[in-house]
Design an enzyme around this catalytic site. Structure first.
Site, PDB file in Angstrom:
ATOM      1  N   HIS A 155      -6.194  16.596  -1.526  1.00 57.41           N
ATOM      2  CA  HIS A 155      -5.109  16.073  -0.421  1.00 57.41           C
ATOM      3  C   HIS A 155      -5.214  17.428   0.433  1.00 57.41           C
ATOM      4  O   HIS A 155      -5.386  18.985  -0.357  1.00 57.41           O
ATOM      5  CB  HIS A 155      -3.323  16.576  -1.688  1.00 57.41           C
ATOM      6  CG  HIS A 155      -3.635  15.556  -2.389  1.00 57.41           C
ATOM      7  ND1 HIS A 155      -3.139  14.331  -1.536  1.00 57.41           N
ATOM      8  CD2 HIS A 155      -3.844  14.693  -3.548  1.00 57.41           C
ATOM      9  CE1 HIS A 155      -2.371  13.352  -2.597  1.00 57.41           C
ATOM     10  NE2 HIS A 155      -3.635  13.625  -3.714  1.00 57.41           N
TER      11      HIS A 155
ATOM     12  N   HIS B  50      -9.362   8.908  -0.986  1.00 58.63           N
ATOM     13  CA  HIS B  50      -9.677   7.931  -2.263  1.00 58.63           C
ATOM     14  C   HIS B  50     -10.630   7.835  -2.132  1.00 58.63           C
ATOM     15  O   HIS B  50     -11.025   6.837  -1.468  1.00 58.63           O
ATOM     16  CB  HIS B  50      -8.517   7.280  -3.155  1.00 58.63           C
ATOM     17  CG  HIS B  50      -9.036   6.287  -3.602  1.00 58.63           C
ATOM     18  ND1 HIS B  50      -9.371   5.383  -3.064  1.00 58.63           N
ATOM     19  CD2 HIS B  50      -9.274   6.151  -5.231  1.00 58.63           C
ATOM     20  CE1 HIS B  50      -9.671   4.743  -5.092  1.00 58.63           C
ATOM     21  NE2 HIS B  50      -9.876   5.115  -5.196  1.00 58.63           N
TER      22      HIS B  50
ATOM     23  N   GLY C 278      -6.061   6.094 -23.889  1.00 62.97           N
ATOM     24  CA  GLY C 278      -6.034   7.641 -24.193  1.00 62.97           C
ATOM     25  C   GLY C 278      -6.586   7.961 -23.712  1.00 62.97           C
ATOM     26  O   GLY C 278      -6.985   9.671 -24.099  1.00 62.97           O
TER      27      GLY C 278
END
Length: 300
Positions: free
Chosen positions: A126, A136, A283
């Site tokens: 950004h 990206h 996780g």
């Protein structure tokens, strides 16, 4: 979607995983160095009065099973308002929700054996100057006892679009694709246009690029070579655009457009992005998974 997968090459899985993980790590190192060089070279124009930005590097780990990675984030730089360049190598057993999602995509053997290994690089930038586009990029390899595949791509997300910047970025992606398969660019550009679309807004989050997943032609070396080509194309596709725009003056109207556009980016990543969902469900460090979110955004 049906995954394009086939049996693993005999006797080579561990060496191939190590080779892929090392290359993703090396690409991460080169991009970090190039971005810090951009910070050093920005000595005039908006933001040049600030100290040159530097990445903060933090090891990451997973709450479930094994592996981790490196989270590299720069905040408040001259050129980059926030940028993250993450690398990971993780392994373990997929949780039921992720296992179900993989099985639904057609990955063989998921119901019987949910073990996995994955490595890749993920980048979101950004920019401080609204004239410079956000971007990206990611490339990755995924392995199960029954299959392997590659995925990734890059897409440009300008708040203020310049046609020549869009053309340059797509030309670099096309060149990387054409060197490996004449049909890849059209196929993967169309996939990006579909994947990076925000249904509830009825629009794309940016000006596109390429996106691919489940790439397994049966030739691991060829598929890895293509994935490397996508990664190698990123800096030539993006850095010249930053150099064109980083000294350009801007005012409140341009900043407003940038903040509103960032809102679209945040919506997409939180609601639709498959990588975000996978990282949280398996996780991985939540800060690393969510580093793609902009530092400031606005909704009107």
């Amino acid at each position: 979607m049906t995954a394009s997968v086939s049996d693993l090459p005999s006797g080579a899985a561990e060496a191939q995983k190590a080779q892929a993980a090392a290359w993703f790590r090396s690409l991460r190192d080169r991009i970090v160095a190039a971005f810090e060089d951009l910070e050093d070279r920005h000595t005039s124009g908006p933001g040049s009065e600030l100290p040159a930005g530097r990445f903060e590097v933090t090891p990451t780990s997973r709450a479930n099973d094994g592996g981790g990675g490196i989270m590299s984030v720069m905040r408040g730089g001259r050129v980059f308002e926030k940028v993250g360049v993450n690398w990971s190598e993780v392994h373990g057993t997929l949780q039921p929700r992720a296992q179900k999602a993989m099985a639904a995509r057609g990955v063989p053997g998921m119901a019987e054996d949910p073990r996995f290994w994955a490595s890749g690089i993920s980048l979101v930038a950004h920019m401080r100057n609204p004239n410079a586009p956000a971007v990206h990029m990611n490339t990755r390899m995924f392995w199960t006892p029954h299959a392997w595949w590659f995925g990734g791509g890059a897409d440009l997300n300008p708040a203020l679009e310049f046609a020549e910047d869009t053309a340059h970025f797509h030309a670099q992606m096309k060149q990387a694709c054409d060197a490996h398969d004449a049909g890849y660019y059209d196929r993967f550009k169309a996939w990006a246009d579909e994947y990076f679309f925000i249904p509830h807004r009825g629009r794309a989050r940016g000006v596109g690029g390429i996106f691919y997943d489940d790439l397994n032609t049966g030739d691991w070396e060829a598929d890895f070579a293509f994935t490397r080509a996508v990664g190698e194309a990123f800096l030539p596709a993006f850095v010249p655009l930053v150099d064109r725009r980083r000294e350009r003056a801007f005012g409140e109207a341009e900043r407003e457009a940038q903040l509103v556009h960032r809102g679209l980016y945040a919506e997409y990543n939180l609601v639709y992005d498959r990588g975000t969902k996978f990282g949280l469900e398996t996780g991985h460090d939540a800060n690393a998974v969510l580093m793609s979110l902009p530092p400031l955004a606005k909704w009107i």
